[in-house]
Design a protein around this motif. Structure first.
Motif: not given
Lengths: 109, 114
Positions: B25-51
């Motif tokens: 992640p970008i230095s200093g950013h405390s929140a990190v997210f993972w998403y998955r992108q497919t043609i059929v499902q589009g952009l889907e949230f997977l998981t999220y960390f904070r600190n």
């Protein structure tokens, strides 16, 4: 159930025209709506965003109109340029982002 | 500022193999997210960390997928026993602690499962 919906799926306009992209949502607790622009092979990038306390947000050629009562938003791109050709995603933020299916915009020169 | 870095950019695995995707992640950013992108499902949230702590994994398939953030400078998404339906672009994003702050996305890792 799709919580954020976008229409149309694809849109073609001539250079210089105004492109209008639509978005609607289900959950009335959503209160922040970013629009992301994505070019092929790249990750999405924030274009413009609006909070539910506002009904309009402008940034240059890009304007969001927001109707809280109807749970609808629209993104207007005026004086469309070929470089605006991309896929545009409306999202609702709950910490995480909930995305619509996107609108693929093509600008004809 | 190099932005969010994801490696590898492309990964091809055979069915049943393991895939590990990396995100810086970008230095200093405390929140990190993972998403998955497919043609059929589009952009889907997977998981999220904070600190570095897991906050929300509601989008993660319960089997075979796991994510970690062992330190503030990187996160990993691991997929065990990959299946063809796991083929997608996996996107990592980071932001500051403000829920209304912009999420900055990396270029993604394109995973192809043969």
């Amino acid at each position: 159930q799709q919580q954020v919906r976008q229409s149309p799926q694809s849109l073609t306009v001539w250079e210089g025209e105004t492109a209008i992209l639509n978005c609607s949502y289900e959950d009335s607790t959503f209160n922040y709506f970013p629009w992301y622009q994505q070019f092929p092979g790249e990750g999405p990038a924030l274009l413009i965003s609006i909070s539910s306390v506002s009904d309009k947000k402008e940034d240059g050629r890009f304007t969001i109109f927001f109707n809280k009562r109807e749970k609808k938003l629209s993104l207007h791109i005026t004086d469309s340029q070929p470089g605006d050709s991309a896929t545009y995603f409306c999202a609702a933020s709950q910490g995480k982002l909930i995305f619509g299916q996107g609108t693929k915009l093509s600008i004809k020169p | 500022n190099a932005g969010v870095i994801q490696t590898p950019r492309h990964k091809v695995t055979g069915k049943g193999q393991e895939a590990t995707l990396w995100c810086e992640p970008i230095s200093g950013h405390s929140a990190v997210f993972w998403y998955r992108q497919t043609i059929v499902q589009g952009l889907e949230f997977l998981t999220y960390f904070r600190n570095q702590a897991p906050i929300d994994d509601s989008g993660m398939p319960k089997e075979r997928f796991s994510a970690q953030m062992p330190n503030q400078s990187h996160s990993t998404l691991k997929i065990q026993s990959t299946q063809p339906q796991d083929s997608a672009v996996y996107l990592c994003a980071s932001r500051t602690g403000d829920n209304y702050a912009e999420q900055f996305f990396g270029p993604g890792t394109r995973l192809t499962v043969l």
